[in-house]
Write a protein that holds these residues in place. Structure first.
Motif, short mmCIF file in Angstrom:
data_model
loop_
_atom_site.label_atom_id
_atom_site.label_comp_id
_atom_site.label_asym_id
_atom_site.label_seq_id
_atom_site.Cartn_x
_atom_site.Cartn_y
_atom_site.Cartn_z
N GLU A 104 0.80 -1.21 0.00
CA GLU A 104 0.00 0.00 0.00
C GLU A 104 0.84 1.27 0.00
O GLU A 104 0.38 2.32 -0.46
CB GLU A 104 -0.94 0.01 1.21
CG GLU A 104 -2.02 -1.05 1.19
CD GLU A 104 -1.57 -2.40 1.72
OE1 GLU A 104 -2.42 -3.31 1.78
OE2 GLU A 104 -0.38 -2.55 2.09
N LEU A 105 2.06 1.18 0.50
CA LEU A 105 2.92 2.37 0.50
C LEU A 105 3.27 2.77 -0.93
O LEU A 105 3.27 3.96 -1.28
CB LEU A 105 4.19 2.09 1.30
CG LEU A 105 5.01 3.30 1.73
CD1 LEU A 105 4.20 4.26 2.57
CD2 LEU A 105 6.27 2.85 2.48
N ALA A 106 3.55 1.80 -1.77
CA ALA A 106 3.83 2.10 -3.17
C ALA A 106 2.60 2.69 -3.85
O ALA A 106 2.69 3.65 -4.62
CB ALA A 106 4.27 0.83 -3.91
N SER A 107 1.43 2.13 -3.56
CA SER A 107 0.19 2.67 -4.14
C SER A 107 -0.02 4.11 -3.69
O SER A 107 -0.48 4.95 -4.48
CB SER A 107 -1.00 1.81 -3.73
OG SER A 107 -0.90 0.51 -4.28
N ALA A 108 0.30 4.40 -2.45
CA ALA A 108 0.10 5.76 -1.93
C ALA A 108 1.02 6.75 -2.63
O ALA A 108 0.60 7.85 -3.01
CB ALA A 108 0.36 5.78 -0.43
N TYR A 109 2.29 6.41 -2.80
CA TYR A 109 3.20 7.32 -3.49
C TYR A 109 2.78 7.52 -4.94
O TYR A 109 2.87 8.63 -5.48
CB TYR A 109 4.63 6.79 -3.41
CG TYR A 109 5.32 7.13 -2.10
CD1 TYR A 109 5.60 8.45 -1.78
CD2 TYR A 109 5.68 6.14 -1.20
CE1 TYR A 109 6.21 8.78 -0.58
CE2 TYR A 109 6.30 6.45 -0.01
CZ TYR A 109 6.57 7.77 0.31
OH TYR A 109 7.17 8.08 1.50
N ALA A 110 2.32 6.46 -5.59
CA ALA A 110 1.86 6.59 -6.98
C ALA A 110 0.64 7.47 -7.05
O ALA A 110 0.54 8.35 -7.92
CB ALA A 110 1.57 5.20 -7.55
N ALA A 111 -0.32 7.27 -6.15
CA ALA A 111 -1.53 8.08 -6.14
C ALA A 111 -1.18 9.54 -5.91
O ALA A 111 -1.72 10.44 -6.58
CB ALA A 111 -2.50 7.58 -5.07
N ALA A 112 -0.29 9.80 -4.97
CA ALA A 112 0.10 11.19 -4.68
C ALA A 112 0.76 11.83 -5.89
O ALA A 112 0.47 12.98 -6.25
CB ALA A 112 1.04 11.22 -3.47
N ALA A 113 1.64 11.10 -6.54
CA ALA A 113 2.36 11.66 -7.69
C ALA A 113 1.44 11.95 -8.86
O ALA A 113 1.67 12.88 -9.63
CB ALA A 113 3.47 10.70 -8.12
N LEU A 114 0.37 11.17 -9.00
CA LEU A 114 -0.54 11.32 -10.13
C LEU A 114 -1.81 12.08 -9.76
O LEU A 114 -2.74 12.18 -10.56
CB LEU A 114 -0.91 9.94 -10.68
CG LEU A 114 0.02 9.36 -11.76
CD1 LEU A 114 -0.05 10.18 -13.03
CD2 LEU A 114 1.46 9.24 -11.29
#
Length: 390
Positions: A104-114
């Motif tokens: 979920e940490l990777a998903s969070a960084y991706a969501a934030a960046a996009l």
């Protein structure tokens, strides 16, 4: 395309030639073992609803429009008082560390960046505090919502709500369509089990429900487990113990939508749990316009299930949704390429949405109406809400 540099995450590259969400699914299958694949990809029973979710969007056709003024267009929208860069959020999916160590940490960084919103599962394998820190570290990030399953222990549930509030979550998403799990044949055939070291971290310390002594002939489900199933009274209780807006996820029937609106919930997510609970439940593309007609613009609607193209997003908005949630494709991107994979999935979908908007003559989402859809059954459907009202 690159994502925000995050030294603590594993670095991956999306393979050249990855051009669609279907490509991400193919790549994920090469990375996931049968156990994880059954969990993330499977549905209930014969998986009729799972298949219908995707095919229903395909059967709706779009009407191209020409010679419209398109310069300066954008995908911005407003949801629960917050401006979003686009109407795409990541749906709650449990145990993402089973797909990739960064989970979920990777998903969070991706969501934030996009600039995408993220709905974090109660059964997340990463704590909400860590996910919130990742989301809040990027000023362009979308909202963070916390998905909630009501537990048998109200005190524990209240503490979980307070934990989400303290972490900075913007809303609660109460899942209401799963008083019991569906008959997931694919998982049973695979002998599904959680790998060592992966658990629902938010449920640590929750005592099991008190054992109920069953008489001969009684049902372990109806006379046991379902004594703790949530009701409309529990929705009201949840609203009374939180300062956050509460959305209900899993509403398909117009009468349920009307009752939810009467209780003053902040929004509804039209969902059949990704085809994982009741097989042969209607596809969400079919349920969405009926729910939209029932609530008549009284509250925002979101939808998930089978979204695989930007054209699907556009169709959902034309049917009355304010935004969509993306589930399995994000996990597929995560599985083979970590945060970069999730970000690539989101970028593809947003790019395709912009293309679809341009080719149907819509410079902004406010111009998306049912008139875009070539579907006679929808000719009388005229949702009152304008895009961006919420």
């Amino acid at each position: 395309m690159t994502t925000k540099p995050v030294p603590s995450l594993q670095r991956h590259a999306v393979p050249p030639g990855t051009a669609s969400l279907a490509d991400h699914e193919r790549l994920a299958r090469q990375c996931l073992d049968d156990n994880a694949w059954a969990y993330f990809s499977g549905g209930a029973a014969d998986e009729i609803t799972l298949a219908a979710n995707h095919s229903a969007w395909d059967r709706i056709t779009l009407q191209p429009r020409v010679l419209r003024a398109l310069a300066g267009g954008h995908t911005r929208t407003t949801l629960l008082g917050r401006t979003l860069a686009h109407p795409i959020l990541l749906a709650p999916i449990a145990f993402q560390r089973m797909a990739h160590p960064d989970g979920e940490l990777a998903s969070a960084y991706a969501a934030a960046a996009l600039g995408a919103g993220l709905v974090l599962s109660t059964q997340s394998s990463t704590p909400v505090e860590a996910v919130a820190q990742a989301m809040q570290g990027d000023p362009a990030s979308g909202p963070l919502w916390f998905q909630l399953y009501l537990q048998h222990d109200r005190g524990f549930t209240r503490e979980l709500v307070q934990r989400a509030e303290a972490a900075g979550c913007d809303a609660l998403v109460l899942t209401v369509d799963a008083p019991t799990s569906g008959a997931r044949d694919r998982e049973r055939r695979a002998g599904f089990r959680l790998p060592a070291g992966i658990s629902a971290v938010h449920l640590a310390g929750l005592a099991p429900p008190p054992a109920r002594l069953l008489s001969p002939g009684q049902s372990p489900l109806f006379d046991g487990l379902l004594h703790h199933a949530p009701t409309w009274a529990d929705v009201q209780w949840l609203q009374s113990v939180t300062r956050l807006p509460v959305l209900l996820k899993g509403v398909l029937h117009p009468d349920d939508a009307r009752q939810a609106a009467a209780l003053g919930v902040a929004g509804l997510i039209v969902s059949n749990h990704g085809g994982r609970t009741l097989d042969t439940a209607p596809a969400t593309a079919h349920a969405l316009p009926r729910v939209a007609q029932a609530v008549q613009g009284a509250l925002p609607l979101l939808v998930d299930g089978g979204i695989r193209r930007g054209t699907d997003v556009l169709k959902a908005l034309a049917l009355g949704a304010s935004a969509v949630l993306l589930g399995r494709p994000a996990v597929y991107g995560l599985a083979h390429a970590g945060a970069a994979g999730v970000a690539h999935v989101l970028r593809l979908l947003r790019d395709e949405l912009e293309i679809a908007m341009a080719l149907t003559g819509c410079a902004t989402l406010e111009r998306v109406t049912p008139a875009l859809l070539d579907l006679p059954a929808l000719q009388t459907f005229t949702p009152r809400c304008a895009r961006g009202d919420y």
